[in-house]
Enzyme design. Structure first.
Site: not given
Ligand code: FRU
Length: 547
Positions: A21-24, A42, A85, A152-153
């Site tokens: 899985w990958m996000n940001d 991510q 992130s 966050r981030d």
């Protein structure tokens, strides 16, 4: 494989994880020593779903075109937690004291990321002494803890004028972007809060502040434009008390990026931006508008690279998916890809005949030359469209599912009435099964460009209630031709399951996923219209791309 679209639909020239899985996108930076682009993200490697422990995956590319997955770079120290992130900087001058002479100044990278554990989000830093492949956690983490669970981030930048690190962090559910400064990446001082701006949706995520060059429209040489500020009544608002006075030349401006989700106007995730000024402590937008970086459904958590080859270009990329359906898209062993990288400038554009606005412009950056060898190309020009004779174009049969196109058309608005649907469409048709196609085109009465991704046999496409099939965006004319007709332009890149459109040299963009059955790559294009002599294809060229 459980699903036929798994491997044949995996993009070739976009970053995807080998598995999982990958996000940001996270920690984007450019290594000037090894001439290498680093992208982290991510990452949950076990299965292709978001999960904990959530790590940072890592891929590298020499040309922003072909990416190599190098595995996990940063992981949280608890299994119930996530390395959420964040971003990276190059600490050339060793302000942190983490480095000695053995690490080349161009590779002194420090990551700042959110440690998310049940009920708490704090900011951590980690540094690398091997050029960004492995990381050492700072012993005194966290470097920022405000006792909050939605904080966050962090996206860090260097502020030249005050010689300080600046970080923007989302205080997500308070709709605040908190801005801190630091001399050393360790001690952070709260400077200001940019709050309740733009379209709020449910929460703020992934903010970022970056200085962007202002250039003359249709001049991509990065020559500073002679724009004066304010040069139209639109900018004469005293509402935000901008620091510019009449006649000042504007060579660059600060852009604040912001992602909001869920609850974006098209459903789910959306990326916004604000153009303004930053004085080292406060960000002040020039105008109160909410603007969107991309008008498609699949562009989120955008971030820019720290450093670029010439040091001043602004290059960034986004996660090309949407939280509404990212875990349901029909790929199994890997999930999600990044957008193509884009180069950003600020340019003036005229959304209507009475206004000139500053606008964030973007065009894709990738090594197109390396992809066109031995690949076929078809072109046609000056073709006036007629209702009863479609134009058929065939790409070569051994297609790769990857191609780009340049399309310019003009519109004769005197040949239809208000009640007509005055459209022309390009049908981008699958090679094995012509029932599967993408339809893109323009309609005169609405002044909008549209995309229809709903013609597919893939179950997900017809069943998922959020995978919106018909999308559109208003498009201003590009220029007026000698014959008095307005013309419009679009540049498109199609990479297996992703179509990215850039209008009028980048004044607007639209990124959308689409899914056809296994191996059914587009190899035929039909052009049709609903009204005789309304549209002239000034130019269409389609170039197949391969690696
Ligand atoms: C945005 C986001 C971030 C968070 C990360 C978790 O897509 O929700 O706010 O850090 O994803 O994976």
């Amino acid at each position: 494989l459980e699903d036929g679209t798994d491997h044949s639909n995996r993009p070739l020239i976009h970053l995807t994880p080998d598995k999982g899985w990958m996000n940001d996108p996270n920690g984007l930076w450019y290594d000037a020593k090894d001439e290498l682009w680093h992208a982290y993200y991510q990452y949950y490697p076990e299965v292709a779903h978001w999960g904990r422990p959530l790590a940072w995956g890592h891929s590298v590319s020499s040309d922003l075109t072909i990416w190599n997955d190098t595995g996990v770079a940063i992981r949280p120290h608890r299994n119930d937690s996530g390395a959420y992130s964040g971003s990276m900087v190059i600490d050339y001058n060793n302000t942190s004291g983490f480095f000695n002479g053995s690490v080349d100044p161009r590779q002194r990278v420090i990551a700042m990321w959110t440690f998310d554990s049940p009920g708490s989000e704090t900011q951590h830093i980690s540094y690398s002494v091997d050029g960004g492949y492995t990381f050492i956690d700072y012993e005194q983490n966290p470097v920022l803890d405000i006792n909050e669970s939605n904080f966050r981030d962090p996206k860090v930048t260097w502020h030249e004028e005050t010689s300080k690190w600046i970080v923007t962090i989302a205080h997500s559910q308070k709709f605040e972007i908190l801005i801190y400064s630091s001399p050393d990446m360790k001690d952070w001082t709260l400077e200001s809060s940019f709050s309740h701006s733009g379209f709020l949706a449910f929460q703020y995520e992934c903010p970022g502040l970056v200085k962007v060059p202002v250039v003359k429209a249709s001049n991509n040489d990065y020559v500073p434009a002679n724009l004066t500020y304010p040069n139209s009544t639109t900018y004469n608002s005293s509402y935000f008390n901008t620091t510019f006075s009449q006649g000042d030349e504007l060579e660059e401006a600060w852009v604040m990026f912001l992602s909001v989700n869920p609850g974006g106007p098209l459903g789910g995730s959306v990326n916004e931006y604000f153009i303004g000024d930053f004085n080292g402590t406060h960000f002040t937008p020039f105008t109160p508008q909410t603007r969107f970086v991309d008008f498609g459904k699949d562009f989120y958590a955008f971030q820019t690279f720290f450093n670029t080859p010439n040091g001043k270009d602004v290059i960034g990329l986004a996660w090309a998916s949407n939280w509404q359906y990212c875990e349901a898209v029909p790929t199994r062993s890997w999930r999600s890809s990044m957008s193509i990288a884009r180069n950003f400038t600020i340019q003036e554009y005229a959304p209507n005949p009475e206004s000139v606005e500053l606008n964030l412009n973007s065009m894709p950056v990738y090594d197109r030359e390396s992809l066109i060898a031995n690949q076929s190309r078809i072109t046609t020009h000056n073709r006036t469209l007629e209702k009863n004779s479609a134009i058929h174009l065939n790409l070569s049969n051994n297609g790769t599912g990857v191609f780009d196109f340049n399309l310019t058309w003009s519109l004769n608005s005197s040949v239809y009435t208000n009640s007509d649907v005055a459209e022309f469409s390009l049908y981008l048709i699958g090679s094995d099964n012509s029932e599967e196609y993408l339809r893109i085109g323009y309609e005169g009465n609405s002044g909008a460009f549209f995309l229809d991704r709903g013609h597919s046999d893939v179950d997900f496409v017809s069943r998922n209630p959020f995978f919106t099939d018909k999308l559109s965006t208003y498009l201003e004319p590009y220029e007026t031709l000698e014959n008095g007709l307005n013309s419009y332009k679009v540049y498109g890149i199609v990479d297996r399951n992703l179509i990215e459109l850039f209008f009028n040299d980048g004044s607007e963009a639209m990124t959308n996923l689409f899914f056809f059955s296994d191996g059914n790559y587009i190899n035929e294009v039909d052009i049709r219209t609903s009204i005789d002599h309304c549209y002239n294809i000034e130019e269409l060229s389609i170039q197949q791309l391969g690696i």
